[in-house]
Design a protein around this motif. Sequence first.
Motif: not given
Length: 534
Positions: A378-379, A381-382, A454-455, A458-459, A462
């Motif tokens: 996930e990291l 991807t970010l 993680m959602q 991410r929010k 972003e």
Amino acid sequence: QALSEIAGMGGGGGDLQEMRARPLGERRVDLHGFCNPSDFQRSPYLSARGNIANIFRGSTEEGYKAYHADKYDEDKNPNGIINFGTSENKLCFDLMSKRLTQTDMNLMEPPLLQYPDWKGHMFLREEVARFLTYYCKAPAPLKAENVIVLNGCGSLFSALATVLCDPGEAVLIATPFYGGITQSVFLYGNVKLVYAYLDSKITGTSTRPFQLTVEKLEKALQDARAEGVTVRALILLNPQNPLGDIYSLSELRDYLEFAKRHELHVIVDEIYMLSVFDESATFHSVLGMDRLPDPQRTHVMWGISKDFAVSGIRFGTLYTENQDVANAVASLCYFHGVCGPVQHKVAQLLRDRDWINQVYLRANHARLKAAHTYVTDELKTLGVPFLNRNAGFFVWIDFRKYLKTGTFEEELLLWRRFLDNKVLLSCGKAFECSEPGWFRIIFADKTHRLQLGMQRIRKVLEEREQEILAEEKEQPCQSDQDGKADSTDEVIFVSRHQEPASAGSSNLGDLIGLLQQQMRSSDWLQKNTAEQFA
């Protein structure tokens, strides 16, 4: 002294040693927690010592208290706070609850209900010695007489600091480090910590980010002595929390030789020694070394809270060949004892080598590895850089590009923003990190909580990215601040170690993925837009 003055409790005296030590204390005092101690009111019901203890509790537990008041529950409180801040393994409750409720665990005999030897029941100390001999790969059997049992490693840090140092003296430790040690050594023993600051830059003898070297230890020790601070001991965390580093045998030998040269005790915390979850990484215990440079000043601690995923069972053990130290610590075990029935359960657990090796460790390592892979993917991807290690429950993450000015105040605002969005992380300041913007995330959790947490992360990231872009459009000439490191200027390993690509080790998909990750982690395209060139 510095804490007393900040809390408005007065401060006694101006003797020369206190005055000379003050700069070191002042330099660190604002880093003890999230809140300014001056925000706290002095209680007329408490002593000066009691007020300082109260300040420590209030300043370090803001996030922890918020979490306990609003815990996430999939059914009862789905909008509650997800805890990625407390280092606990939540992956093995099924295995541990089953093992701890088997019939051999349920023994109730008179000796278990009476006062024990304060070092611990001999049957448990013998089992601990056998356990550590096996898992630490000791060259010769370890002795039960060198084992002491207390209710957790926090108590061990407190007891060791009290018996090795006088009030106002200090222990050397590398930053970033697990912040609870500050309280453990200070609240009872009034012992300070002297910091060897590590950073992410690859320079000189440092071949990896946040690498501990003897040169850095020497500098910190000499700086402290120049300010009149007496340093009595060195603390080593192996595997390291929050970095996840595992020290090589040669590194361990160098650190121990350094301590011997300066007649420092070495307290080695190996509480994550069985939580190395990848076969490519090898843990070396100090107890497995053929020869200790200074065995009378080397003290090793371990406990079950991390490696056996039972942080609610308070059990820690100290192994030291120094009987003076052992007896002094044992006198404090009266305050930190482990109850008899729990000592029996722990002995039964440590004795069950077949279950540990064939069932528990296999499952635990597989689960830790899967959870670590999910979070680090996930990291990637970010486009967020991080240290990719294979030990412990945590990932050390570089969020510096989400700080516009690169200050600890801004780091704290980001930490609170995560908390407002119902995810608790630990920010670098809590570990005395010298660089603002680093965070620790705990990944040893169930899949559904990892996904939702993680959602939420991410929010926040972003939204923060959009805010920084908008601010830079309004003030284009200030988009590059002096002194703020661009993420592409720093050598931060996303992989554990960088290897040359070969036909056998990578394919086109891997290379494209790596290229995409590097593009996402760079803000060059954001800063160098066509409009700015025009």
